[in-house]
Scaffold this active site. Structure first.
Site, PDB file in Angstrom:
ATOM      1  N   GLY A 289       0.796  -1.220   0.000  1.00  0.00           N
ATOM      2  CA  GLY A 289       0.000   0.000   0.000  1.00  0.00           C
ATOM      3  C   GLY A 289       0.824   1.263   0.000  1.00  0.00           C
ATOM      4  O   GLY A 289       0.285   2.358  -0.157  1.00  0.00           O
ATOM      5  N   SER A 314      -1.832  -1.829   6.505  1.00  0.00           N
ATOM      6  CA  SER A 314      -2.866  -0.795   6.455  1.00  0.00           C
ATOM      7  C   SER A 314      -4.049  -1.283   5.625  1.00  0.00           C
ATOM      8  O   SER A 314      -3.927  -1.476   4.413  1.00  0.00           O
ATOM      9  CB  SER A 314      -2.305   0.497   5.860  1.00  0.00           C
ATOM     10  N   GLU A 315      -5.185  -1.451   6.262  1.00  0.00           N
ATOM     11  CA  GLU A 315      -6.388  -1.882   5.556  1.00  0.00           C
ATOM     12  C   GLU A 315      -6.802  -0.858   4.503  1.00  0.00           C
ATOM     13  O   GLU A 315      -7.151  -1.221   3.364  1.00  0.00           O
ATOM     14  CB  GLU A 315      -7.520  -2.079   6.558  1.00  0.00           C
ATOM     15  N   TYR A 316      -6.747   0.429   4.849  1.00  0.00           N
ATOM     16  CA  TYR A 316      -7.191   1.467   3.925  1.00  0.00           C
ATOM     17  C   TYR A 316      -6.307   1.545   2.694  1.00  0.00           C
ATOM     18  O   TYR A 316      -6.799   1.649   1.560  1.00  0.00           O
ATOM     19  CB  TYR A 316      -7.230   2.823   4.636  1.00  0.00           C
ATOM     20  N   ALA A 362       9.157  -4.413   0.682  1.00  0.00           N
ATOM     21  CA  ALA A 362       9.181  -2.946   0.729  1.00  0.00           C
ATOM     22  C   ALA A 362       8.586  -2.402   2.020  1.00  0.00           C
ATOM     23  O   ALA A 362       8.615  -1.192   2.247  1.00  0.00           O
ATOM     24  CB  ALA A 362       8.418  -2.378  -0.473  1.00  0.00           C
ATOM     25  N   LYS A 409      19.932   5.918   3.674  1.00  0.00           N
ATOM     26  CA  LYS A 409      20.106   6.254   5.091  1.00  0.00           C
ATOM     27  C   LYS A 409      20.725   5.107   5.885  1.00  0.00           C
ATOM     28  O   LYS A 409      21.081   5.269   7.054  1.00  0.00           O
ATOM     29  CB  LYS A 409      18.772   6.677   5.695  1.00  0.00           C
ATOM     30  N   ASN A 449      15.857   9.125  -1.874  1.00  0.00           N
ATOM     31  CA  ASN A 449      14.453   9.533  -1.785  1.00  0.00           C
ATOM     32  C   ASN A 449      13.751   9.392  -3.131  1.00  0.00           C
ATOM     33  O   ASN A 449      14.369   9.532  -4.187  1.00  0.00           O
ATOM     34  CB  ASN A 449      14.364  10.992  -1.329  1.00  0.00           C
ATOM     35  N   VAL A 450      12.464   9.104  -3.067  1.00  0.00           N
ATOM     36  CA  VAL A 450      11.660   9.088  -4.286  1.00  0.00           C
ATOM     37  C   VAL A 450      10.706  10.272  -4.235  1.00  0.00           C
ATOM     38  O   VAL A 450      10.115  10.576  -3.197  1.00  0.00           O
ATOM     39  CB  VAL A 450      10.895   7.762  -4.464  1.00  0.00           C
TER      40      VAL A 450
END
Length: 613
Positions: A289, A314-316, A362, A409, A449-450
């Site tokens: 997600g 995360s369900e949402y 990820a 990092k 960073n993306v």
């Protein structure tokens, strides 16, 4: 509709037949210096019906009436030339074979030449009239705009904008000095790109369009930066790939986004290799997600694996991804699993049921300041314990490749988040060292960073600008590496394909970006000045560095066949004593203080420099 079409084609045919007749008589007139003998006038009129009978079908067969005069082009001119030339040969042969009337040979040559001029000229004159080019550019309607570029895309854009009442191109700027002073579609090339600011002020222009899709990303970025620095509202034409694919027209200009200013070269993927790798396989993506996880899922769907197992706590976030896949990838075989990578029993069930052969890990806590204080132990639990348990499940169930998504990092870390990611890298190195014949191959991919990811500075800056500022930057000199989310996901897959186990792949991140400059660009792209929305420097946050590194002091890199991937030659894998001590520590209860936790982390990641104050 059909009647209307036939009527229009009939009228055009009648126009062309009239042109044939007029040019036939005009050829006689010119041949005899405007005084045609009476017997030849009669001959011309007697042969004219035969000429019309030949030219009419020829024009129809060569497709002169498939085109639209409004969009007359060189293809239409080519059809006219072929039709007229063919009809001229046939009519000349018919006149002499059937001995109709004596016709001067010069008339047989003059007639097709005149006819090509009249038929072609009438079509292009109509287009010019519709494009308002007949009246020049004396009346300037619409908003004045400068165009950067002088190639095919700029030419096509000028044609399209000439028909729009909203725009008026007042000048072009070109990086090719040889073209300066010349015109394209009646618009003068005023000077080089570097003169943009001066011309914008002189011509009272507030908007610029970058029309250079064929140029390199670096050149396009430079042109966009010049426009942004000039305080102009900047727009760009679609990408060359989209235009060649017919997805959009060149006139579909859009506002320049921050991603355009990054100027990243497109990733060249081994599509055949990836398709062969994923064919018939089940692929598990954790953190599906999130920014990288969801983009990995989208990219993987292109290669139609047997099954995509998309896991997130995360369900949402998972619900939103499911809705997106139903709409955009209905053909993809997917299961959406809500779960925690620390949950051993649930991982066992997922692996036993779906049997993935490839895992992209990820899932991680990535927010540096948030993980530095009260949540430090949770960072250890999620980034270290979760990665370890997932890797152990992958090894137990015979997964072929396990790809860890890491971060810059993790290199010489000064914060808990970076240290936990580095510790996860070392755990995988140890497990790779223990790997038996045919066991799971563990691969790490490390990048910076993306742009636009969840929790990154870009969404934060957008919200701050929308509120009217200020835009907060921690330090004037802080720099970071950036890449685009799709680019990062593609390179993670490519690294997974190339990896044979034990590698730490480092993505080519380009030039570092000063965050203060990023904030200024975003303010200008939003149509504001720094006087309207100010930048406020707040000081470095806990665990934050002025710059990030992609390699540790003890690492070197080797090139790979892919230009955007290098592989780090890392230090030796941790020994058995280190592994036992780590196991014991991870079983212990929550440390009493964050200082204790950071000191223990330093024991397992010696390059970690904890901030204990």
């Amino acid at each position: 509709m059909i009647f209307h079409l036939l009527l229009k084609r009939t009228l055009v045919l009648l126009h062309d037949l009239a042109a044939v007749a007029v040019c036939w008589l005009l050829a006689y007139w010119l041949r005899f210096n405007l005084v045609v003998p009476e017997f030849l006038v009669e001959g011309a009129l007697h042969t004219l019906p035969a000429v019309l009978v030949v030219y009419g079908p020829a024009c129809w067969l060569f497709g002169l009436y498939r085109g639209i005069w409004r969009y007359a082009s060189m293809m239409d001119m080519r059809r006219i030339i072929l039709a007229v030339a063919t009809a001229a040969v046939i009519s000349a042969a018919a006149i002499y074979m059937f001995q109709l009337e004596p016709v001067p040979r010069s008339v047989l040559i003059l007639h097709p030449l005149l006819l090509i001029l009249v038929m072609g000229g009438s079509r292009f004159a109509y287009r010019a009239w519709r494009d308002r080019a007949l009246y020049g550019r004396v009346v300037l309607a619409g908003e004045p705009v400068l165009v950067l570029g002088s190639g095919d895309a700029a030419d096509q854009l000028l044609r399209e904008l000439a028909r729009s009442p909203d725009w008026c191109v007042v000048g072009l700027l070109s990086e090719d000095e040889r073209r300066i002073g010349h015109e394209i579609q009646g618009v003068k090339i005023l000077g080089p790109h570097e003169d943009l600011s001066a011309w914008a002020e002189k011509l009272s222009v507030k908007r610029a369009i970058v029309a250079m899709p064929e140029a390199s990303p670096r050149k396009r970025r430079h042109a966009m930066e010049l426009a942004v620095q000039a305080g102009l509202s900047v727009m760009t034409v679609p990408s060359l790939e989209d235009m060649l694919a017919g997805k959009v027209a060149v006139s579909r200009v859009r506002q320049v986004q921050l991603e355009d200013l990054l100027g990243r070269e497109p990733v060249q993927l081994d599509d055949a290799g990836l398709r062969a790798w994923f064919d018939g396989q089940a692929v598990l993506v954790t953190g599906a997600g999130g920014s990288i996880g969801s983009e990995l899922a989208r990219q993987l769907a292109r290669f139609t694996p047997r099954l995509l197992i998309l896991l997130d706590v995360s369900e949402y976030a998972l619900y939103r991804l499911e809705q997106e896949f139903r709409r955009a990838h209905p053909q993809a075989a997917c299961v959406f699993v809500v779960g925690d990578v620390k949950d051993v029993a649930w991982l066992d069930r997922i692996f036993a049921l779906h049997r993935p052969s490839v895992v992209f890990h990820a899932a991680a806590y990535k927010h540096v300041p948030l993980m530095e204080g009260e949540n430090a132990w949770q960072a250890v639990r999620n980034n270290v314990v979760g990665s370890k348990r997932l890797a152990e499940a992958a090894r137990h169930y015979g997964v072929d490749k396990f790809v860890l998504v890491s971060t810059d990092k993790a290199v010489n870390p000064t914060n808990v988040m970076g240290a936990t990611k580095r510790l996860a890298e070392r755990i995988l190195a140890a497990m790779q060292e223990e790997r038996g014949e045919g066991g799971t191959r563990f691969i790490t991919v490390r990048f910076g960073n993306v742009l636009g990811s969840n929790g990154s500075v870009i969404p934060t800056f957008r919200e701050q600008i929308a509120r009217g500022g200020p835009v907060t930057v921690t330090h004037p000199d802080i720099i970071r590496y950036f890449m685009l989310i799709p680019e990062a996901a593609q390179l993670v897959m490519q690294a997974g394909l190339m990896g044979q186990g034990g590698e730490i792949f480092v993505l080519e991140m380009g030039e570092p970006v000063r965050i203060a400059d990023l904030a200024r660009d975003m303010i200008r792209l939003s149509g504001f000045t720094e006087n309207e929305i100010r930048i406020e420097f707040t000081g470095l946050r806990p665990g934050e560095k002025l710059y990030e590194e992609l390699l540790a002091d003890s690492e070197q890199t080797l090139s790979t066949p892919h230009p955007k991937l290098r592989v780090a030659l890392a230090e030796a894998a941790p020994d058995a004593v280190w592994r036992r001590e780590l196991e014991n520590w991870l079983r212990e209860p929550v440390p009493e203080t964050n200082g204790d936790l950071k000191l223990r982390l330093h024991r397992f990641v010696p390059e970690y420099s904890p901030q204990l104050g």
